[in-house]
Each structure stands twice: as C-alpha cells, then as structure tokens.
Write a protein that holds these residues in place. Structure first.
Motif: not given
Length: 411
Positions: A183-201
């Motif tokens: 999500p720190l990338e300007p180009s982050a899309d829905l899949a990337a942000v959802q992946g970040a949520v899962d990774a942080e968990d």
C-alpha cells in the motif's frame, strides 16, 4: 505552489507516468528529469505538493512541521475502499514510522542504541563471516541469482540475529514483508491492499507468539528488549508487535535492494566495477554513490502538522507532500553529470535514507553490509558477469530487483 506559467496539466501527466509506470532497468529517471524541468515544485489539482529537487526534498525532510500521518491515504487509490486502506498497515501505523514526537521519540529511544555506529561496528566480524559463507556457495556454480542467493539472505540473516528470530522462521516471514508494504506504492490496487492486510495479520500472529516466548524466557536480543520493557519504555500490544514487524522489514528490504541495484549498476558500468575491485578502499564512498545512482527507496511522504513552508512554497496544515528522493538524487544543480555512475564522487549525501527525525534507523547497518559485501564479491569472483536480463519488481517507492542472474566465473 506551482511556478507561474507552468503547464500544470502537462506536469501532472508526467507525474502520473512516473508514479504508475513499471520502469524496469531504465528506472524512472527520464520522467524525473522532465518533471524537474517542468515543475520542480508541483501542486496538483488534488492539492498534493510534489517536490523533485534535492534542496527542496532535503529541507522538507528536516522540517519539523512536516510530520508523518498516513500519506499513502493521500494518493486516493482508485478502486480501493477507504476502510480497507485503513485496515492495511493498521499495526504499522502504531510504529515510529508513522508517529511524531513525543510518541516517535519514545518508540525510537527503545531500540536506537542497537543501531548506533559503535554498536553496528561491533557486528562487522559476524557480518563478514556471513558474507564469506554465502559467497562459498557461489564457487563452482555456472549461474547464481544474486537476489535469492545473496542480496536477500544476507540482511535477513543479520537482522534475524539482532532480533532473535529463529533461523527456521526467517525464509517464511520475509516474503510476507513484500506483500505488507504494497500500500505504500502509489500504484497499489485492490488486490495488493488486500494482500497487505493478510500479510500483516500473518506477521502479527507470528510476532505475537514470538514476543510471548521472549517474555517468558528473555535472551540477549532486540525482541526480548521490546517484550520486557517497563515503565516509560513499555509498549502496548499493537506498538510492540508493529515495532517488531517494522524492525524486521526495515532490516532487510532496503539493504536487499541496495545490493541488487548496486551490483546491477556496477555490471552496467564495467569501468567502475573494475575500479572498485582494484581499489577496495573505495567501498564506503562507492556505497554512497550506488545509493544515489539507483536508490532502493525512491519516495517519501510528509503531512503538514501546521502551516509551514519549504523555500518560498507555502504549505497549509494538513497538506500532503510527496518527496521524490530518487529525483533529488539526480538533480544536476547538486550533482555533476548525475546520470553517470562515479564511485569517486564527493558531493552531497544521497537522500535515500531520508533525513531529519525519520532518518532511517538502520542506515549504518545497511551501509556496513554493502561496504563489506561488494569488495569481497568482486575480489573473490573477478570475472563476474551478467548471465541474462535482470527482472525488476513492479512499483516505484521500493525500487529493486526480483532476479539478477550472474556468472560468478572462476575464483
């Protein structure tokens, strides 16, 4: 403010190309050049101030009225619901990375002593041993991937030792970090942000369990220090887990990209590669030039905590400022022939580790790892050469390689 007479729409188009293009080997530098020439201080229609000159970026980094909030939300990512954006990096936002004094001071104080130049210097023998062991694995190989066989395992091993992460867990946890920072990338899309949520968990679950073990049986490592802190230094659960994740992520992500980007730059400039091989005493300044030439961290963000200014640019409280550090590192007003790699360069310090209150805590450690690695690699394998095209990871903020195949050649 954007300078009078600037074609703001045209400059914004250049900015979008810079932010959203996968630049590959050429990097974003031609786009940076166009943006600096058209609008080095660009205020977009949405109110985002974008700085691409070295002096402006440096001044913004040191301006205490420009603090951290959550600048990634200021990009207004298309197609990503705001509640999902806020869930991503939820614990990360409780760390020093996104906090301002006095919380930033409290969180940084607890771990800062481990990353002082004096303490880092004491780690040199162990780092050298780890480098030599990794290079032993190159001997006799026709082709090796620098990224998977050297650039990643070296800093993951070093930070893993400092934190007290068991060896068997490091290779599992490291890939989650790549998903976490999306999500720190300007180009982050829905899949990337959802992946970040899962990774942080997943990372939070792992570090929660590990920190609980450290509380029961403390050891001489940084996670034990976090887990057993008391009084003014004691962290709440999210701060403790978030800080553990941050230290692990920051301990290798930047260094991995520094090693990969740096070696790719050297292979692309054989004269400079030979210079460093023949003059290993240049290692420390060479690392500074490699950090400047193709920075592992290309962008940073700040939010105005009060009305302030950079130079003659007025910035209103709440305004988000995007700092194009990689553009500042190629500013011709500061660096002679900025698009040329010159390991003997003695000019301004690169912006690649940020500056001011949020200067990268692990910068001395990253510099030491790289300064020890490059001369040893080039001396041990004097005929090292490219073994095919490099593969670059997508994104701008964290610029780095996925794969860098090389022929080690005879020792």
């Amino acid at each position: 403010m954007t300078a009078p007479g600037t074609d703001t729409a045209a400059a914004e188009q250049v900015l979008l190309e810079v932010l959203l293009t996968d630049h590959g080997a050429s990097g974003p530098y031609a786009g940076y050049r166009r943006l600096r020439e058209q609008a080095p201080r660009l205020t977009t229609a949405a109110g985002l101030l974008v700085l691409s000159g070295y002096r402006d970026c440096e001044a913004a980094l040191r301006n205490r009225d420009l603090g951290k909030v959550d600048e990634s939300l200021g990009f207004q990512l298309a197609g990503v619901p705001e509640d999902l954006q806020r869930r991503a990096l939820r614990r990360f936002r409780r760390t020093m990375l996104f906090r301002n004094p006095p919380d930033h001071t409290r969180l940084r104080r607890l771990v800062a002593s481990v990353f002082t130049p004096r303490h880092v210097e004491a780690l040199r023998p162990a780092i050298v041993t780890r480098i030599d062991e990794l290079l032993d694995g190159f001997a006799g190989c026709e082709v090796v991937d620098v990224m998977t066989d050297l650039a990643l395992p070296l800093p993951v091993g070093v930070i893993g030792d400092l934190l007290g992460i068991p060896d068997v867990d490091r290779s599992t946890a490291a890939p989650w970090v790549r998903d976490l920072v999306a999500p720190l990338e300007p180009s982050a899309d829905l899949a990337a942000v959802q992946g970040a949520v899962d990774a942080e968990d997943r990372l939070a679950e792992y570090f929660t369990q590990l920190l609980a073990e450290k509380r029961r049986t403390p050891a001489d490592d940084l996670l034990s220090r976090l887990a057993t802190a008391r009084g003014d230094d004691q962290l709440d659960n999210d701060e403790c887990v978030g800080t553990a994740i941050l230290l692990f992520a920051a301990g290798f992500e930047t260094t991995t990209n520094l090693v990969g980007n740096g070696l790719a730059a050297l292979v692309g400039a054989p004269g400079q590669l030979d210079l460093l091989r023949n003059r290993p005493e240049l290692a420390a300044p060479a690392v500074e030039e490699l950090l400047r030439f193709d920075a592992p961290v290309q962008t940073d963000g700040r939010t105005a905590l009060a009305d302030t200014s950079v130079g003659d640019v007025e910035i209103a409280a709440g305004q988000v400022v995007l700092l194009l550090l990689g553009a500042g590192n190629r500013d011709p007003r500061v660096f002679t022939d900025p698009d040329i790699l010159d390991l003997t360069r003695r000019q301004a310090a690169p912006l690649s580790f940020g500056g001011g209150l949020h200067f990268c805590l692990g910068a001395p450690l990253a510099r030491l790892e790289a300064a020890e690695l490059f001369p040893r690699l080039l001396t041990r394998f004097p005929h090292l050469s490219a073994a095919g095209p490099a593969t670059w990871r997508a994104g701008l903020s964290f610029r780095g390689l996925a794969h860098l195949p090389v022929h080690p050649g005879p020792t």
